[in-house]
Scaffold this active site. Structure first.
Site, mmCIF file in Angstrom:
data_model
loop_
_atom_site.group_PDB
_atom_site.id
_atom_site.type_symbol
_atom_site.label_atom_id
_atom_site.label_comp_id
_atom_site.label_asym_id
_atom_site.label_seq_id
_atom_site.Cartn_x
_atom_site.Cartn_y
_atom_site.Cartn_z
ATOM 1 N N SER A 293 57.379 62.066 -8.762
ATOM 2 C CA SER A 293 56.882 60.761 -8.288
ATOM 3 C C SER A 293 56.086 60.854 -7.213
ATOM 4 O O SER A 293 56.147 61.816 -6.267
ATOM 5 C CB SER A 293 58.223 60.332 -8.095
ATOM 6 O OG SER A 293 58.157 58.578 -8.109
ATOM 7 N N PRO A 294 54.976 60.046 -7.166
ATOM 8 C CA PRO A 294 54.140 59.982 -5.894
ATOM 9 C C PRO A 294 55.014 59.852 -4.516
ATOM 10 O O PRO A 294 56.013 58.582 -4.615
ATOM 11 C CB PRO A 294 53.183 58.827 -6.287
ATOM 12 C CG PRO A 294 53.667 57.954 -7.424
ATOM 13 C CD PRO A 294 54.793 58.929 -8.362
ATOM 14 N N GLN B 221 47.872 58.701 -7.562
ATOM 15 C CA GLN B 221 48.246 57.153 -7.594
ATOM 16 C C GLN B 221 47.323 56.697 -6.573
ATOM 17 O O GLN B 221 46.773 57.149 -5.443
ATOM 18 C CB GLN B 221 49.641 57.096 -6.960
ATOM 19 C CG GLN B 221 50.166 55.570 -6.951
ATOM 20 C CD GLN B 221 51.399 55.488 -6.444
ATOM 21 O OE1 GLN B 221 51.435 55.835 -5.229
ATOM 22 N NE2 GLN B 221 52.175 54.730 -7.099
ATOM 23 N N TYR C 110 52.778 45.949 -1.993
ATOM 24 C CA TYR C 110 51.283 46.627 -1.483
ATOM 25 C C TYR C 110 50.253 45.356 -2.130
ATOM 26 O O TYR C 110 50.763 44.375 -2.930
ATOM 27 C CB TYR C 110 51.063 47.829 -1.735
ATOM 28 C CG TYR C 110 51.955 48.708 -0.942
ATOM 29 C CD1 TYR C 110 51.853 48.473 0.232
ATOM 30 C CD2 TYR C 110 52.997 49.758 -1.551
ATOM 31 C CE1 TYR C 110 52.958 49.303 1.215
ATOM 32 C CE2 TYR C 110 53.896 50.567 -0.769
ATOM 33 C CZ TYR C 110 53.684 50.218 0.665
ATOM 34 O OH TYR C 110 54.607 51.061 1.255
ATOM 35 N N ARG D 221 52.503 51.523 -11.663
ATOM 36 C CA ARG D 221 53.588 51.546 -11.119
ATOM 37 C C ARG D 221 53.875 49.967 -10.898
ATOM 38 O O ARG D 221 52.958 49.329 -10.037
ATOM 39 C CB ARG D 221 53.984 52.120 -10.073
ATOM 40 C CG ARG D 221 55.043 51.965 -9.282
ATOM 41 C CD ARG D 221 55.437 53.089 -8.269
ATOM 42 N NE ARG D 221 56.240 54.055 -9.112
ATOM 43 C CZ ARG D 221 56.966 55.294 -8.474
ATOM 44 N NH1 ARG D 221 57.145 55.302 -7.248
ATOM 45 N NH2 ARG D 221 57.530 56.172 -8.993
ATOM 46 N N GLY E 31 61.994 61.890 -7.240
ATOM 47 C CA GLY E 31 61.187 61.987 -5.995
ATOM 48 C C GLY E 31 62.001 62.759 -5.011
ATOM 49 O O GLY E 31 61.662 64.050 -5.033
ATOM 50 N N ARG E 32 62.857 62.348 -4.431
ATOM 51 C CA ARG E 32 63.501 63.119 -3.384
ATOM 52 C C ARG E 32 64.352 64.413 -3.749
ATOM 53 O O ARG E 32 64.571 65.442 -3.042
ATOM 54 C CB ARG E 32 64.575 62.223 -2.504
ATOM 55 C CG ARG E 32 63.816 61.268 -1.721
ATOM 56 C CD ARG E 32 64.640 59.967 -1.363
ATOM 57 N NE ARG E 32 64.879 59.210 -2.492
ATOM 58 C CZ ARG E 32 65.766 58.107 -2.617
ATOM 59 N NH1 ARG E 32 66.306 57.582 -1.388
ATOM 60 N NH2 ARG E 32 65.741 57.617 -3.525
HETATM 61 C C1 LIG Z 1 59.015 60.271 1.074
HETATM 62 C C2 LIG Z 1 58.657 59.244 0.067
HETATM 63 C C3 LIG Z 1 57.442 58.733 0.056
HETATM 64 C C4 LIG Z 1 57.204 57.772 -1.144
HETATM 65 N N1 LIG Z 1 55.868 57.497 -1.206
HETATM 66 C C5 LIG Z 1 55.422 56.730 -2.258
HETATM 67 C C6 LIG Z 1 54.331 56.679 -2.670
HETATM 68 O O1 LIG Z 1 53.393 57.315 -1.870
HETATM 69 N N2 LIG Z 1 54.061 55.858 -3.903
HETATM 70 C C7 LIG Z 1 54.910 54.986 -4.572
HETATM 71 O O2 LIG Z 1 54.786 54.411 -5.341
HETATM 72 N N3 LIG Z 1 56.230 55.493 -4.242
HETATM 73 C C8 LIG Z 1 56.701 56.193 -3.072
HETATM 74 N N4 LIG Z 1 57.828 56.435 -2.884
HETATM 75 C C9 LIG Z 1 59.013 56.108 -3.698
HETATM 76 C C10 LIG Z 1 59.092 57.012 -4.587
HETATM 77 O O3 LIG Z 1 58.006 57.628 -5.460
HETATM 78 C C11 LIG Z 1 60.357 56.971 -5.812
HETATM 79 O O4 LIG Z 1 60.042 55.917 -6.415
HETATM 80 C C12 LIG Z 1 61.805 56.485 -5.125
HETATM 81 O O5 LIG Z 1 62.032 57.482 -3.900
HETATM 82 C C13 LIG Z 1 62.866 56.626 -5.861
HETATM 83 O O6 LIG Z 1 62.967 57.903 -6.494
HETATM 84 P P1 LIG Z 1 64.069 59.041 -6.227
HETATM 85 O O7 LIG Z 1 65.405 58.500 -6.068
HETATM 86 O O8 LIG Z 1 63.855 60.189 -7.292
HETATM 87 O O9 LIG Z 1 63.408 59.639 -4.822
HETATM 88 C C14 LIG Z 1 58.223 57.311 -1.875
HETATM 89 C C15 LIG Z 1 59.501 57.783 -1.499
HETATM 90 C C16 LIG Z 1 59.707 58.858 -0.494
HETATM 91 C C17 LIG Z 1 61.360 59.083 -0.410
#
Ligand SMILES: Cc1cc2nc3c(=O)[nH]c(=O)nc-3n(C[C@H](O)[C@H](O)[C@H](O)COP(=O)(O)O)c2cc1C
Length: 396
Positions: free
Chosen positions: A23-24, A100, A187, A235, A333-334
């Site tokens: 995930s971005p 992205q 955004y 997204r 993501g995380r």
């Molecule tokens: C450190 C961090 C940075 C993130 N940056 C972006 C981003 O650049 N673009 C975006 O669409 N979502 C961003 N997110 C959201 C994640 O892409 C993801 O949708 C969200 O963390 C839920 O997924 P997860 O539970 O697998 O972490 C970010 C999340 C985290 C934790």
């Protein structure tokens, strides 16, 4: 085992070796929009860990749209060459590099999350120089005590639509194979969609159709500028607790599909609060796969491919999401920050053989030998999965 997670998928002319997506995630580590070796190592390790599609973090099409002064940029040709080095590195491991493309609108010019996240008290220069003006659909701040943005003129809107197209051309030159337009998390594009942020009285405001116009124009222009054989994702925040509901997302998804968006990536929130985005709320908390129902519904009702994201942690959980037809791809993501080798770990847990062919032989050769040894040694990440004792069940 026959795993859908590890079954390749063709998106237009691009083949992903599995359905696992990084995930971005912004790392807020650029200076004047420029990438560094950090990004090579950061993104490279997910490619080396077996991820099928590795998304570069939210990268800005216009310097005014940087969330923080440390966001990456693609508003100028000077960003292309350093990115090419990273995309080549990712491709070397059989992974597909994606990017992205984004603009934060009224949520720009903020501090990094670990520095408080709020609007910067001392207004810095734009990344790359010059005065940093905030723009948005209407002169409505994100929070009552936040700076008031300038409402974009029609000409300003046209320039921003073109900025996404120009950034897509640069992304292609930089070697990316997938573009995702960021229309979520409060955004700029989400601000246009939202009746709470968009008070315009022209053709970009008012009715749902008018509020969707900017999103559809950005998608149309990006598709026009992005090679036909390369997939385009968008997204969205499927729901946002501020007037945008799942029915609106289904309508939007139908229109996006019609103009050539291939995959709708289903997140939520960010307009009224940031809790949904990463599923962190002290009050109620968010369970495993808390946004999967959005991906499922949009997939079914708009007849479009979707990507699920949000607390997708376990291999068997990800596999079930795909098997049950709730999404076509899973973004992680995380959990990838926790374990950049998540895909090979998942392959072992799902019993995918050989599994270690997903990663470079310099690792895979040894790990496979160890896994086949007569005296079993379990890796440190070993757990049975989401149904193991003590695990919480996914929310549906
Ligand atoms: C450190 C961090 C940075 C993130 N940056 C972006 C981003 O650049 N673009 C975006 O669409 N979502 C961003 N997110 C959201 C994640 O892409 C993801 O949708 C969200 O963390 C839920 O997924 P997860 O539970 O697998 O972490 C970010 C999340 C985290 C934790």
């Amino acid at each position: 085992m026959d795993s859908l997670l590890f079954t390749p998928i063709e998106l237009r002319g691009i083949r992903l070796k599995n359905r696992i997506v990084l995930s971005p995630m912004l790392t807020y580590s650029c200076v004047d929009g420029n990438l560094s070796d950090w990004h090579l190592v950061h993104l490279g390790k997910y490619a080396a860990g077996g991820t099928g599609l590795v998304f570069m973090e939210s990268t800005k099409v216009d310097p005014r749209g940087c969330t923080t002064p440390a966001d990456p940029g693609l508003w100028d040709d000077r960003f292309i060459a350093p990115m090419r080095r990273i995309t080549a590195f990712i491709k070397q491991f059989g992974a597909v590099p994606g990017i992205q493309l984004s603009h934060s609108g009224r949520k720009s010019r903020h501090a990094r999350p670990w520095e408080g996240r709020g609007p910067l008290d001392i207004v810095p220069d734009l990344p790359g120089g010059g005065p940093w003006e905030l723009v948005a659909p209407s002169a409505v701040p994100h929070e009552p005590d936040h700076p008031v943005p300038s409402a974009l003129t029609r000409e300003g809107i046209r320039e921003l639509v073109q900025a996404w197209g120009k950034a897509a051309v640069r992304a292609d030159k930089a070697g990316f194979e997938v573009v995702e337009i960021h229309a979520a998390h409060g955004y700029l594009i989400h601000q246009f969609l939202s009746p709470a942020a968009n008070r315009r009285e022209d053709e970009y405001g008012g009715s749902l159709e008018n509020r969707m116009r900017f999103a559809v124009e950005v998608a149309t222009e990006t598709r026009r500028c992005w090679p036909e054989h390369k997939p385009l994702f968008m997204r969205i925040s499927a729901i946002d607790s501020a007037g945008w509901e799942i029915e609106h997302s289904v309508e939007l998804a139908k229109r996006l599909k019609a103009v050539g968006v291939d995959v709708v990536d289903c997140s939520s929130g960010g307009l009224a609060d940031m809790n949904h985005v990463a599923g962190t709320s002290g009050a109620t908390g968010y369970g495993y796969g808390y946004q999967v129902p959005h991906a499922e519904r949009i997939r079914r009702e708009a007849d479009v491919m979707t990507m699920a994201v949000g607390h997708i942690v376990h291999a068997d959980q990800a596999e079930a999401i795909l098997r049950d037809g709730r999404a076509d791809l899973v973004a992680i993501g995380r959990e990838m920050l926790h374990n950049p080798n998540w895909p090979i770990d998942a392959a072992q847990k799902l019993g995918v053989k050989p599994g270690f062919d997903q990663i470079p032989s310099a690792y895979g050769y040894w790990l496979e030998k160890r896994a086949r040894a007569r005296v079993a040694v379990q890796p440190s990440t070993w757990r049975a999965g989401i149904d193991a004792p003590g695990e919480r069940r996914p929310s549906r």
